[in-house]
Design an enzyme around this catalytic site. Structure first.
Site, mmCIF file in Angstrom:
data_model
loop_
_atom_site.group_PDB
_atom_site.id
_atom_site.type_symbol
_atom_site.label_atom_id
_atom_site.label_comp_id
_atom_site.label_asym_id
_atom_site.label_seq_id
_atom_site.Cartn_x
_atom_site.Cartn_y
_atom_site.Cartn_z
ATOM 1 N N ASP B 54 0.854 -1.190 0.000
ATOM 2 C CA ASP B 54 0.000 0.000 0.000
ATOM 3 C C ASP B 54 0.893 1.244 0.000
ATOM 4 O O ASP B 54 1.801 1.359 0.824
ATOM 5 C CB ASP B 54 -0.915 -0.011 1.225
ATOM 6 C CG ASP B 54 -2.134 0.869 1.036
ATOM 7 O OD1 ASP B 54 -1.955 2.067 0.752
ATOM 8 O OD2 ASP B 54 -3.254 0.360 1.164
ATOM 9 N N SER B 104 -6.980 4.345 -1.163
ATOM 10 C CA SER B 104 -6.845 2.891 -1.216
ATOM 11 C C SER B 104 -8.166 2.203 -1.542
ATOM 12 O O SER B 104 -8.173 1.119 -2.122
ATOM 13 C CB SER B 104 -6.320 2.362 0.123
ATOM 14 O OG SER B 104 -5.036 2.868 0.363
ATOM 15 N N ASP B 155 -9.963 -2.702 6.826
ATOM 16 C CA ASP B 155 -9.429 -1.509 6.161
ATOM 17 C C ASP B 155 -9.663 -1.628 4.644
ATOM 18 O O ASP B 155 -9.936 -2.706 4.118
ATOM 19 C CB ASP B 155 -7.932 -1.387 6.487
ATOM 20 C CG ASP B 155 -7.391 0.018 6.248
ATOM 21 O OD1 ASP B 155 -8.184 0.952 6.026
ATOM 22 O OD2 ASP B 155 -6.160 0.183 6.288
ATOM 23 N N ARG B 168 -15.600 3.767 3.164
ATOM 24 C CA ARG B 168 -14.604 2.882 3.766
ATOM 25 C C ARG B 168 -14.562 2.984 5.291
ATOM 26 O O ARG B 168 -14.074 2.075 5.958
ATOM 27 C CB ARG B 168 -13.218 3.208 3.213
ATOM 28 C CG ARG B 168 -12.812 4.651 3.479
ATOM 29 C CD ARG B 168 -11.446 4.995 2.918
ATOM 30 N NE ARG B 168 -10.397 4.359 3.678
ATOM 31 C CZ ARG B 168 -9.106 4.457 3.374
ATOM 32 N NH1 ARG B 168 -8.722 5.145 2.321
ATOM 33 N NH2 ARG B 168 -8.203 3.873 4.106
ATOM 34 N N GLU B 325 -1.668 -7.878 1.526
ATOM 35 C CA GLU B 325 -1.320 -6.455 1.557
ATOM 36 C C GLU B 325 -0.260 -6.140 2.606
ATOM 37 O O GLU B 325 -0.411 -6.488 3.783
ATOM 38 C CB GLU B 325 -2.557 -5.596 1.886
ATOM 39 C CG GLU B 325 -2.213 -4.112 1.908
ATOM 40 C CD GLU B 325 -3.220 -3.218 2.617
ATOM 41 O OE1 GLU B 325 -3.297 -2.036 2.259
ATOM 42 O OE2 GLU B 325 -3.923 -3.686 3.533
ATOM 43 N N ASP B 330 2.242 2.454 3.391
ATOM 44 C CA ASP B 330 1.423 3.660 3.236
ATOM 45 C C ASP B 330 1.294 4.413 4.551
ATOM 46 O O ASP B 330 1.511 5.624 4.622
ATOM 47 C CB ASP B 330 0.034 3.264 2.728
ATOM 48 C CG ASP B 330 -0.868 4.478 2.542
ATOM 49 O OD1 ASP B 330 -0.587 5.273 1.625
ATOM 50 O OD2 ASP B 330 -1.833 4.627 3.303
ATOM 51 N N LYS B 331 0.954 3.690 5.593
ATOM 52 C CA LYS B 331 0.673 4.382 6.854
ATOM 53 C C LYS B 331 1.920 5.106 7.366
ATOM 54 O O LYS B 331 1.833 6.220 7.880
ATOM 55 C CB LYS B 331 0.117 3.386 7.873
ATOM 56 C CG LYS B 331 -1.267 2.854 7.428
ATOM 57 C CD LYS B 331 -1.911 1.931 8.425
ATOM 58 C CE LYS B 331 -3.115 1.195 7.850
ATOM 59 N NZ LYS B 331 -4.201 2.063 7.376
ATOM 60 N N HIS B 334 2.556 8.228 5.131
ATOM 61 C CA HIS B 334 1.736 9.361 5.574
ATOM 62 C C HIS B 334 2.433 10.095 6.714
ATOM 63 O O HIS B 334 2.382 11.314 6.811
ATOM 64 C CB HIS B 334 0.371 8.875 6.069
ATOM 65 C CG HIS B 334 -0.619 8.600 4.983
ATOM 66 N ND1 HIS B 334 -1.191 9.593 4.241
ATOM 67 C CD2 HIS B 334 -1.130 7.441 4.510
ATOM 68 C CE1 HIS B 334 -2.030 9.062 3.359
ATOM 69 N NE2 HIS B 334 -2.007 7.756 3.496
ATOM 70 N N HIS B 373 -1.268 2.898 -4.996
ATOM 71 C CA HIS B 373 -0.975 4.299 -5.330
ATOM 72 C C HIS B 373 0.352 4.618 -4.679
ATOM 73 O O HIS B 373 0.839 3.855 -3.835
ATOM 74 C CB HIS B 373 -2.065 5.237 -4.790
ATOM 75 C CG HIS B 373 -2.351 5.019 -3.339
ATOM 76 N ND1 HIS B 373 -1.479 5.377 -2.338
ATOM 77 C CD2 HIS B 373 -3.385 4.415 -2.710
ATOM 78 C CE1 HIS B 373 -1.960 5.026 -1.172
ATOM 79 N NE2 HIS B 373 -3.119 4.424 -1.358
ATOM 80 N N HIS B 470 -1.259 11.039 -0.493
ATOM 81 C CA HIS B 470 -1.041 10.249 -1.706
ATOM 82 C C HIS B 470 -0.685 11.164 -2.872
ATOM 83 O O HIS B 470 -1.054 12.336 -2.883
ATOM 84 C CB HIS B 470 -2.303 9.468 -2.084
ATOM 85 C CG HIS B 470 -2.757 8.516 -1.029
ATOM 86 N ND1 HIS B 470 -3.955 7.867 -1.079
ATOM 87 C CD2 HIS B 470 -2.158 8.098 0.107
ATOM 88 C CE1 HIS B 470 -4.085 7.091 -0.021
ATOM 89 N NE2 HIS B 470 -3.009 7.221 0.724
HETATM 90 ZN ZN LIG Z 1 -2.839 6.132 2.357
#
Ligand SMILES: [Zn+2]
Lengths: 173, 511
Positions: B54, B104, B155, B168, B325, B330-331, B334, B373, B470
């Site tokens: 992710d 996502s 998630d 989501r 995943e 991703d987390k 961020h 992404h 993102h």
């Molecule tokens: Zn994200």
């Protein structure tokens, strides 16, 4: 969009499918079940609602006391400075301790109780950091410095002297 | 059709004779033309393993390679023979108008169902119409199915394969307007949809629709004892405990997370293991904890990958479809936390190795590795340089009318220096205490001399972030196995659905 929607091709595929079903051929896998085109349609119970607050306190509370009820998300936040102000709102400071990503939804519910420990009303504080439309958020964030909150009683049927806080909703991006 | 199937069967039989057993790898290099042709006929591809990091953009992959294997090394995903790229844009709600940066949820719906949708939508199109997912189709057609994540299993990324919600945030345990109902332009909530599934919390759906046989990840707090009961009634082995049915609401005290030991011992054909009440613990943080910390009992993504494959491949005639995943890339992006981002890339890539190892042994497995992404505009800058965010003045675009591009420089030499108020030293070193610091994080690589430390100016890998959000960059895709060459292309994320569909079912999608 990107679907192969050419009519001739679709017809060919359908014909091949029909042939496959008639002759028992499915690409070398004799027991292949047909592929559904509709989403899962399992009967589901109604969307779950948060547990209702207790109609009466199990143990008496001191005047002005604000309790925190352990729930699905109370271990993900730090609550400080909890006060029952003017008898009809619970305020304090909330910091999310588990995730730093945007908060999609957060709800803090206060249940208000009278001197006899009977429920006299509820109030909910709602918060989110990302508006689905704009993706923007101004002001302080629940992770990091944290946010001040206030849950105001909506329809009181008596005079609150204590309150119980719960957090039924918390979702991070 | 029958004749072709017969031919494929003969070729498979011959191959088995030649290599002396079907369990020996029949596929190794992209030049294996016969294998690829068989793959397209469907007899060859039995299993599809789809792994995604992710938020993992191209630079995340490069930085992971340089950090862990050196400039001349390769991550496991980079050793896969077929390489392409994927465009990821979403659309505005209620339209086909592109929204260039996806989240996502929209991205996962694109590959799970082959449709573009709005950001925050799961298993519904841009007009809130429920769309069938590849995992639902695989399950209904007799494949074994698995869904694995280091995030809460409710998630967006895992949820898109086995639930349908308008937002989501509608994850559970309970419904709320704010989490489950989109808003109109005036800020009011949309009317509740006729199909209440679309506002039923994801956890409630997962526990009842039986779409995935093996469900491994985090998010225990989203589930309640009635969900456990519903799962067990369908024959699932539920690891840990979803709580005490006598209590009105569950908490950390009433629930029991599953552990790696529970996972190791799991023998069921259908297994649910939730190893944290929230997201799984970031690997770098886990390794820093003292022995005996409960987080140490969580499995790694590699552990979950190995076990999921083991459970799905066992006693299974039709084959399996498994999504995996690596969520924390991703987390942590961020959060602009380069050290943990790198650690999560490594953990994800280690899981890729487990999938490819299985595919090599099996010979009938397509492995795809990609991302949903890019996150945070991750960049590798030259050692000793600085970014615009640290500069005294931004470069002015004052040369636009000059075709020869030979006028005065766009930024004066005096302005092209670090502004000390925004460049307080390397953020994982001397500048770590400066909250207004835009300086890079630096990391040693295997190419650096012994003694060069992370966070020092001598470390060779200099990493910066553009933002905490993102970006719209295309993401890389890697593939291994029969049919893998179809992914060696520039493609849209919705096309991944059709390509995986063809791999599993040997025909084009019908909807
Ligand atoms: Zn994200």
């Amino acid at each position: 969009m990107k679907h192969p929607a050419h009519p001739a091709r679709t017809a060919a595929v359908l014909a091949a499918l029909a042939l496959g079903l008639l002759t028992g051929c499915s690409g070398g896998d004799g027991d292949a079940a047909p592929v559904p085109v509709a989403p899962s349609s399992v009967a589901l119970p109604a969307p779950k609602q948060p547990a209702a607050p207790a109609a009466a306190l199990a143990t008496p509370a001191a005047a002005g006391e604000v309790r925190v009820e352990a729930g699905p998300f109370t271990d993900r936040v730090r609550l400080t400075g909890l006060t029952l102000s003017k008898g009809s709102a619970v305020g304090g400071h909330l910091t999310i301790t588990s995730d730093v990503s945007d908060v999609l939804a957060l709800e803090v519910r206060a249940a208000f109780y009278d001197a006899g420990g009977q429920l006299v009303g509820t109030g909910t504080f709602r918060y989110q950091e990302e508006e689905a439309s704009t993706g923007e958020h101004d002001g302080p964030r629940a992770a990091g410095e944290g946010i001040d909150f206030s849950a105001v009683a909506e329809k009181l049927t008596g005079t609150p002297v204590s309150a119980v806080l719960s957090i039924p909703v918390l979702v991070n991006e | 059709m029958q004749r072709k199937a017969f031919k494929a069967a003969v070729v498979v039989a011959l191959a088995s004779t030649l290599v002396g057993g079907a369990s020996v790898a029949a596929w190794s290099e992209p030049s294996g033309q016969n294998q690829n042709e068989q793959g397209e006929r469907g007899g060859e591809i039995r299993n599809v393993i789809y792994l995604l990091g992710d938020g993992m953009g191209r630079t995340h992959v490069t930085a992971g390679r340089e950090r862990f294997y050196g400039a001349d090394g390769r991550l496991n995903m980079e050793r896969m023979p077929f390489v392409g790229q994927v465009a990821t844009h979403a659309v505005e709600k209620g339209s086909a108008k592109p929204a260039l940066v996806t989240d996502s949820a929209s991205s996962a719906t694109a590959w799970s169902s082959g449709v573009k949708t709005y950001n925050a939508a799961l298993g519904v199109d841009s007009y809130e119409k429920k769309v069938v997912t590849l995992m639902e189709q695989a399950k209904a057609a007799g494949f074994a199915t698995g869904n694995v994540s280091t995030a809460e299993i409710t998630d967006a990324t895992p949820a898109a394969e086995f639930s349908h919600v308008l937002l989501r945030g509608c994850q559970g345990p309970s419904y709320s307007d704010a989490a489950c109902l989109p808003k109109n332009a005036d800020g009011s909530y949309e009317a509740k949809p006729a199909d209440s599934t679309l506002i039923t919390p994801v956890a409630e759906q997962i526990a009842r629709n039986g779409t995935a046989d093996v469900v491994l990840g985090g998010g225990l707090a989203r589930f309640e004892p009635d969900d456990q009961k519903a799962l067990e009634a369908q024959g699932y082995q539920v690891l840990g405990s979803f709580g005490d049915p006598a209590l009105p609401t569950q908490s950390a005290a009433s629930q029991k997370v599953a552990t790696k030991a529970d996972l190791d011992a799991a023998r069921g054909r259908k297994v649910v293991g939730l190893f944290n009440r929230g997201n799984l613990t970031v690997e770098a943080a886990k390794s820093a904890l003292p022995a005996g910390a409960p987080e140490k009992a969580e499995p790694t993504l590699s552990d979950m990958t190995t076990k999921a494959i083991d459970l799905l491949a066992k006693k299974n005639r039709r084959g399996f479809f498994l999504q995996i995943e690596g969520a924390q890339i991703d987390k942590r992006s961020h959060a602009n936390d380069a050290a943990q981002t790198l650690g999560e890339i490594k953990a994800f890539d280690d899981a890729v190795a487990k999938a490819v190892d299985f595919a090599k042994r099996d010979g009938h497995t397509l492995v795809i590795v990609t991302a949903d992404h890019e996150c945070a505009g991750f960049n590798i800058i030259e050692k000793g340089t600085f970014t615009n965010a640290e500069a005294a003045a931004p470069p002015a675009n004052n040369d636009a009318g000059n075709p020869a591009n030979n006028s005065s420089p766009a930024r004066s030499a005096a302005a092209n220096v670090k502004d000390p108020s925004r460049s307080g030293g390397i953020v994982n070193g001397a500048g770590s205490k400066d909250p207004k610091n835009f300086a890079p994080a630096t990391f040693r690589t295997p190419d650096d001399p012994a003694g060069v430390a992370d966070g020092s100016p001598d470390a060779s890998l200099w990493l910066t972030y553009l933002s905490g959000n993102h970006t719209g960059a295309d993401v890389p895709i890697f593939a291994y196995g029969p049919g893998g060459q179809r992914f060696a292309a520039s493609q849209d994320n919705t096309e991944l659905y059709g390509k995986m569909y063809r791999a599993l079912f040997n025909r084009s999608p019908q909807h």
